[in-house]
Write an enzyme that holds these catalytic residues in place. Structure first.
Site, PDB file in Angstrom:
ATOM      1  N   SER A 321       0.802  -1.206   0.000  1.00 23.94           N
ATOM      2  CA  SER A 321       0.000   0.000   0.000  1.00 23.94           C
ATOM      3  C   SER A 321       0.847   1.274   0.000  1.00 23.94           C
ATOM      4  O   SER A 321       1.533   1.560  -0.976  1.00 23.94           O
ATOM      5  CB  SER A 321      -0.949  -0.044   1.196  1.00 23.94           C
ATOM      6  N   ASP A 332      10.477   5.207 -10.076  1.00 26.36           N
ATOM      7  CA  ASP A 332      10.133   5.832 -11.353  1.00 26.36           C
ATOM      8  C   ASP A 332      10.921   7.109 -11.601  1.00 26.36           C
ATOM      9  O   ASP A 332      11.235   7.441 -12.745  1.00 26.36           O
ATOM     10  CB  ASP A 332       8.639   6.140 -11.407  1.00 26.36           C
ATOM     11  N   LYS A 346      -0.816  -4.219  -3.218  1.00 24.27           N
ATOM     12  CA  LYS A 346      -2.094  -3.596  -2.891  1.00 24.27           C
ATOM     13  C   LYS A 346      -2.127  -2.199  -3.495  1.00 24.27           C
ATOM     14  O   LYS A 346      -1.465  -1.290  -3.008  1.00 24.27           O
ATOM     15  CB  LYS A 346      -2.299  -3.509  -1.387  1.00 24.27           C
TER      16      LYS A 346
END
Length: 554
Positions: A321, A332, A346
């Site tokens: 999460s 990224d 999740k």
């Protein structure tokens, strides 16, 4: 665990839930009102069956089924063999309704809701121990300093045989039993290894502040910050930890291991703030609701960014999460090297809707996406460098091909005349290994040792080989180039320079980077390929950010 943290409540999340589901701000119906309304629906249906012309819910309306609910409740209340609590029947019905949605939507009874708010606030009323079941016995993993348990003499390794005269073997609600009202007492029957007799302790509960962030210095300029869960004060705790590590290092921190292993998630805004500390611009996360409608985007800010620290982000299958949001954003943007194993996966956001009787509805309202447009749902974050957790004590060095004797063992060998003139470099394992052993269960943590090795190797290589005007982090070497937008054009995702640009400038540096990826971190005698592998996560379309509440993923 006594500090067992659960998903929490966030004011913005509460407003988001109210605005999305109840835009005019009406109060939700009470349980009694729902039952009375359902009874009315039932009477309407019965009246129609009797031939009375009256309005009924439109054909196919799901609310027609409420007549079935009231009929079942009526049968239970009138004919069940024992007396029943109507409130319990309603709670059970609502609980069953919500559980048909997804694993993370839930109905929280008033006491469950209060416990959840305490957890995310970073404090609760208890005795201050972390426990887990080991070898079938409830065992104390750690004791918080200055807590009632510490003052009573409880130590790590103690086995809890009974809680208030109830045996703990097979017990599942041991956390709730040890918590309670501040000032009340709990009895623990403890068995300590090496001692024949058990001990009975009566411990008075007190307010316990949860340590969501722990930090320690491996050696000068290299530190570790472990975030256990994203509670309300995590951003301030991490800032304080960085400042403390820098002070202990003499003002400079070159490398940091951000340990998110077994972090189940927590508050979304805190995850965004942690990522924003290390990313100077661009998207951090985006949330999309039903039918792909963008609910929110969160972006990084240049002010206060710590882009002077090389970072390795440790993750594993317990990272879920909010922890995956941080790892995905750092990955990224090329801001950190993500190391470890595949995360939990999740990728959904929950909001809390508080109900008038003190209960609450935790409802999944959105999916989240990383800056490059990846959905983590089911898939998780793929680490840049895969490092499984292994036990070093079970490994044996494979050095049979090495000569038994070295030059110093040969008869008549020449002496090194510089021995007393030039100080030699320290021999033996790095000093950080001993520190890791002190902070690890069982005295070893191979994943953390590997992260430490990578940070040290990167520092050495960057000092010797890379241009001094450009000091990229390990992630720039291991990660990919700029992200590609949905239109096919390249967009900067906040990185100072891409790995493609760096490697094109100096071909020799590419070999050095490959050496970092392929040869650092394995213990003596182990092939790096046997334990570590590389695999960067793909970068796809550039997406945008997110907001809401992230709950625990496990």
């Amino acid at each position: 665990m006594d500090t067992g943290l659960h998903p929490g409540v966030h004011d913005s999340a509460r407003r988001l839930g109210k605005g999305a589901d109840n835009p005019v701000g009406r109060r939700p119906l009470s349980n009694r009102a729902i039952v009375l309304w359902a009874a009315g629906v039932c009477s309407l249906v019965l009246s129609t069956l009797a031939g009375v012309a009256t309005a009924v819910p439109r054909k196919g309306s799901p609310y027609q089924k409420l007549a079935l609910l009231t009929r079942v409740m009526s049968y239970v209340e009138q004919s069940y063999v024992e007396d029943v609590d109507s409130d319990e029947l309603i709670y059970g019905a609502v609980k069953g309704l919500v559980e048909t949605l997804d694993p993370h939507s839930a109905f929280l009874r008033p006491e469950q809701y209060r416990e959840m708010k305490n957890d995310t606030a970073g404090q609760f009323s208890g005795i201050g121990i972390e426990v887990d079941v080991r070898d079938g016995m409830l065992t104390v993993l750690s004791v918080m300093d200055g807590t009632p348990a510490a003052r009573a003499g409880v130590v790590a390794g103690d086995q809890i045989v009974r809680i208030d005269d109830q045996p703990t073997r097979g017990m599942t609600d041991y956390v709730a039993r040890m918590r309670g009202k501040r000032g009340s007492a709990v009895q623990l029957l403890l068995q300590r290894r090496g001692q024949r007799d058990s001990r009975l302790l009566v411990i008075q509960r007190d307010l316990i502040k949860v340590r969501s962030v722990e930090s320690f210095l491996l050696e000068a300029s290299y530190g570790v910050i472990k975030v256990k869960q994203f509670t309300e004060t995590v951003d301030r705790d991490v800032e304080a930890a960085i400042a403390a590590l820098e002070k202990e290092s003499g003002g400079k921190l070159l490398g940091l291991v951000l340990d998110l292993r077994n972090n189940p998630g927590g508050l979304l805004d805190q995850a965004v703030r942690i990522a924003d500390m290390f990313i100077d611009s661009g998207l951090i996360v985006r949330t999309e609701g039903r039918n792909g409608r963008i609910l929110d985007e969160e972006r990084a800010h240049h002010r206060g960014t710590r882009d002077d620290i090389s970072i390795i982000c440790l993750v594993n299958g317990g990272s879920a999460s909010a922890a995956e949001i941080v790892a995905g954003a750092l990955q990224d943007h090329g801001r950190a090297l993500v190391m470890g194993t595949q995360t939990f996966g999740k990728g959904s956001v929950q909001t809390i809707i508080e109900l008038e009787d003190g209960s609450a509805l935790k409802l999944t309202i959105a999916r989240y996406f990383t800056p490059s447009g990846r959905s983590i749902q089911e898939k998780g974050i793929s680490p840049d460098v895969v490092v499984e957790q292994v036990k070093l004590s079970e490994l044996k060095p494979q050095n049979s091909e090495e000569p038994v004797q070295k030059e110093r063992d040969l008869h008549g060998h020449l002496k090194n005349k510089q021995r007393d003139q030039i100080a030699r470099r320290p021999s033996g394992p790095p000093v950080g290994y001993a520190v890791i052993a002190q902070h690890s269960t069982g005295g070893e943590d191979y994943q953390l040792r590997t992260a430490y090795d990578y940070l040290k190797a990167w520092s050495i290589l960057s000092a010797r080989l890379l241009p001094r005007r450009s000091t990229p982090t390990p992630a720039h070497v291991a990660g990919g180039g700029p992200a590609t937008s949905p239109t096919g054009t390249e967009e900067s995702v906040g990185r100072k320079s891409s790995s493609r640009e760096l490697l094109e400038q100096r071909p020799a540096d590419a070999a050095a980077a490959a050496a970092v990826r392929g040869s650092v971190g394995a213990p003596i005698g182990l092939s790096p390929q046997a334990v570590t592998g590389t695999g960067s996560a793909p970068t796809r379309g550039l997406a945008s950010g997110l907001s809401g509440l992230i709950d625990e993923g496990r």
